[in-house]
Design an enzyme around this catalytic site. Structure first.
Site, PDB file in Angstrom:
ATOM      1  N   GLY A  46      69.772 107.169  17.209  1.00 28.58           N
ATOM      2  CA  GLY A  46      71.240 107.328  16.793  1.00 28.58           C
ATOM      3  C   GLY A  46      71.233 107.166  15.214  1.00 28.58           C
ATOM      4  O   GLY A  46      70.750 107.283  14.630  1.00 28.58           O
ATOM      5  N   GLN A  51      74.971 106.931   7.420  1.00 27.41           N
ATOM      6  CA  GLN A  51      73.480 106.437   6.090  1.00 27.41           C
ATOM      7  C   GLN A  51      73.106 107.686   6.433  1.00 27.41           C
ATOM      8  O   GLN A  51      71.536 107.466   5.911  1.00 27.41           O
ATOM      9  CB  GLN A  51      72.957 106.619   8.364  1.00 27.41           C
ATOM     10  CG  GLN A  51      73.260 105.241   9.017  1.00 27.41           C
ATOM     11  CD  GLN A  51      72.582 104.710  10.244  1.00 27.41           C
ATOM     12  OE1 GLN A  51      72.679 105.518  11.399  1.00 27.41           O
ATOM     13  NE2 GLN A  51      71.281 104.629  10.695  1.00 27.41           N
ATOM     14  N   CYS A  88      67.378  99.382  13.243  1.00 26.86           N
ATOM     15  CA  CYS A  88      68.196 100.410  12.917  1.00 26.86           C
ATOM     16  C   CYS A  88      67.153 101.205  11.809  1.00 26.86           C
ATOM     17  O   CYS A  88      66.417 100.869  10.731  1.00 26.86           O
ATOM     18  CB  CYS A  88      69.529  99.844  11.945  1.00 26.86           C
ATOM     19  SG  CYS A  88      70.115 100.820  10.836  1.00 26.86           S
ATOM     20  N   LEU A  89      68.185 102.646  11.951  1.00 27.44           N
ATOM     21  CA  LEU A  89      67.554 103.818  10.822  1.00 27.44           C
ATOM     22  C   LEU A  89      67.719 102.944   9.265  1.00 27.44           C
ATOM     23  O   LEU A  89      66.486 103.312   8.116  1.00 27.44           O
ATOM     24  CB  LEU A  89      67.301 104.684  10.871  1.00 27.44           C
ATOM     25  CG  LEU A  89      67.115 105.350  12.489  1.00 27.44           C
ATOM     26  CD1 LEU A  89      67.346 107.002  12.266  1.00 27.44           C
ATOM     27  CD2 LEU A  89      65.507 105.329  12.163  1.00 27.44           C
ATOM     28  N   HIS A 130      76.541 100.244  18.217  1.00 26.11           N
ATOM     29  CA  HIS A 130      75.539 100.480  17.469  1.00 26.11           C
ATOM     30  C   HIS A 130      76.446 101.708  16.375  1.00 26.11           C
ATOM     31  O   HIS A 130      76.858 100.588  14.876  1.00 26.11           O
ATOM     32  CB  HIS A 130      74.169 100.498  17.293  1.00 26.11           C
ATOM     33  CG  HIS A 130      73.357 100.491  16.576  1.00 26.11           C
ATOM     34  ND1 HIS A 130      72.676  99.152  15.948  1.00 26.11           N
ATOM     35  CD2 HIS A 130      73.080 101.858  14.881  1.00 26.11           C
ATOM     36  CE1 HIS A 130      71.854  99.633  15.183  1.00 26.11           C
ATOM     37  NE2 HIS A 130      72.059 100.631  14.319  1.00 26.11           N
ATOM     38  N   GLU A 131      76.349 102.805  16.321  1.00 23.61           N
ATOM     39  CA  GLU A 131      76.930 103.947  15.823  1.00 23.61           C
ATOM     40  C   GLU A 131      78.268 103.765  15.421  1.00 23.61           C
ATOM     41  O   GLU A 131      78.880 104.113  14.046  1.00 23.61           O
ATOM     42  CB  GLU A 131      76.425 104.684  16.157  1.00 23.61           C
ATOM     43  CG  GLU A 131      74.788 105.386  16.831  1.00 23.61           C
ATOM     44  CD  GLU A 131      74.421 104.880  15.198  1.00 23.61           C
ATOM     45  OE1 GLU A 131      74.034 105.110  14.177  1.00 23.61           O
ATOM     46  OE2 GLU A 131      72.613 104.544  15.555  1.00 23.61           O
ATOM     47  N   HIS A 134      78.876 101.480  12.149  1.00 23.97           N
ATOM     48  CA  HIS A 134      78.835 102.448  11.107  1.00 23.97           C
ATOM     49  C   HIS A 134      79.709 103.070  10.620  1.00 23.97           C
ATOM     50  O   HIS A 134      80.175 102.592   9.072  1.00 23.97           O
ATOM     51  CB  HIS A 134      77.758 103.215  11.168  1.00 23.97           C
ATOM     52  CG  HIS A 134      76.408 102.618  11.054  1.00 23.97           C
ATOM     53  ND1 HIS A 134      75.281 102.310  10.457  1.00 23.97           N
ATOM     54  CD2 HIS A 134      75.176 102.580  12.442  1.00 23.97           C
ATOM     55  CE1 HIS A 134      74.059 101.590  10.603  1.00 23.97           C
ATOM     56  NE2 HIS A 134      73.651 101.884  11.509  1.00 23.97           N
TER      57      HIS A 134
END
Length: 159
Positions: A46, A51, A88-89, A130-131, A134
């Site tokens: 994701g 991000q 997480c990225l 999660h996304e 953000h």
């Protein structure tokens, strides 16, 4: 399409609330394609617009069932509970235990601003939560139960 530069923990853009998308401009259509390419290149499941430094309510997710694009997503129903390791990225090399719903129902728009309703269980439900966090300026590390763990790249490849 292009791979965009990821933003990392500590970057102020990750702590900001994103703006609603009112029209899908060519710039935002390009953003969606770039986000998908960036997510796949980084081997993530994701990615949210902040991000990559864009404060718009857009997220992309692919947990192996093909990509989903969420514009202005809202979670309208949750059920159950799952507790599991999350990464997480934007927080590379770290993971932690996070409690999330087992089931999530979301209403949103797709990349053409057509209304969609998406239900997810397990990893997909976790990824949506999660996304979408953000988009409100929150990172998963705010929800970690216990220590934040170092993850080696060999371990990440196994997950």
């Amino acid at each position: 399409m292009a791979i965009r530069k990821l933003r990392y923990e500590g970057d102020p853009v990750l702590g900001k609330v994103c703006k609603e998308v009112k029209e899908m401009t060519p710039h935002l259509q390009e953003l969606v394609q770039d986000m998908l390419e960036t997510m796949y290149a980084a081997e993530g499941v994701g990615l949210a617009a902040p991000q990559v430094g864009v404060l718009r309510r857009i997220a992309v997710i692919d947990v192996g069932e093909g990509p989903y694009v969420f514009v202005n997503p809202k979670i309208v129903e949750i059920a159950g509970e799952q507790v599991g390791d999350e990464g997480c990225l934007s927080v590379p090399g770290k993971s932690g235990i996070v409690r999330r719903p087992e089931y999530v129902k979301t209403v949103a728009f797709d990349e053409h601003l057509n209304p969609i309703e998406v239900e997810g269980h397990g990893l997909f439900a976790r990824a949506m939560c999660h996304e979408f966090d953000h988009l409100d300026g929150h990172l998963y590390i705010e929800k970690v139960e216990g220590p934040l763990n170092e993850v080696s790249y060999a371990e990440e490849d196994e997950n």
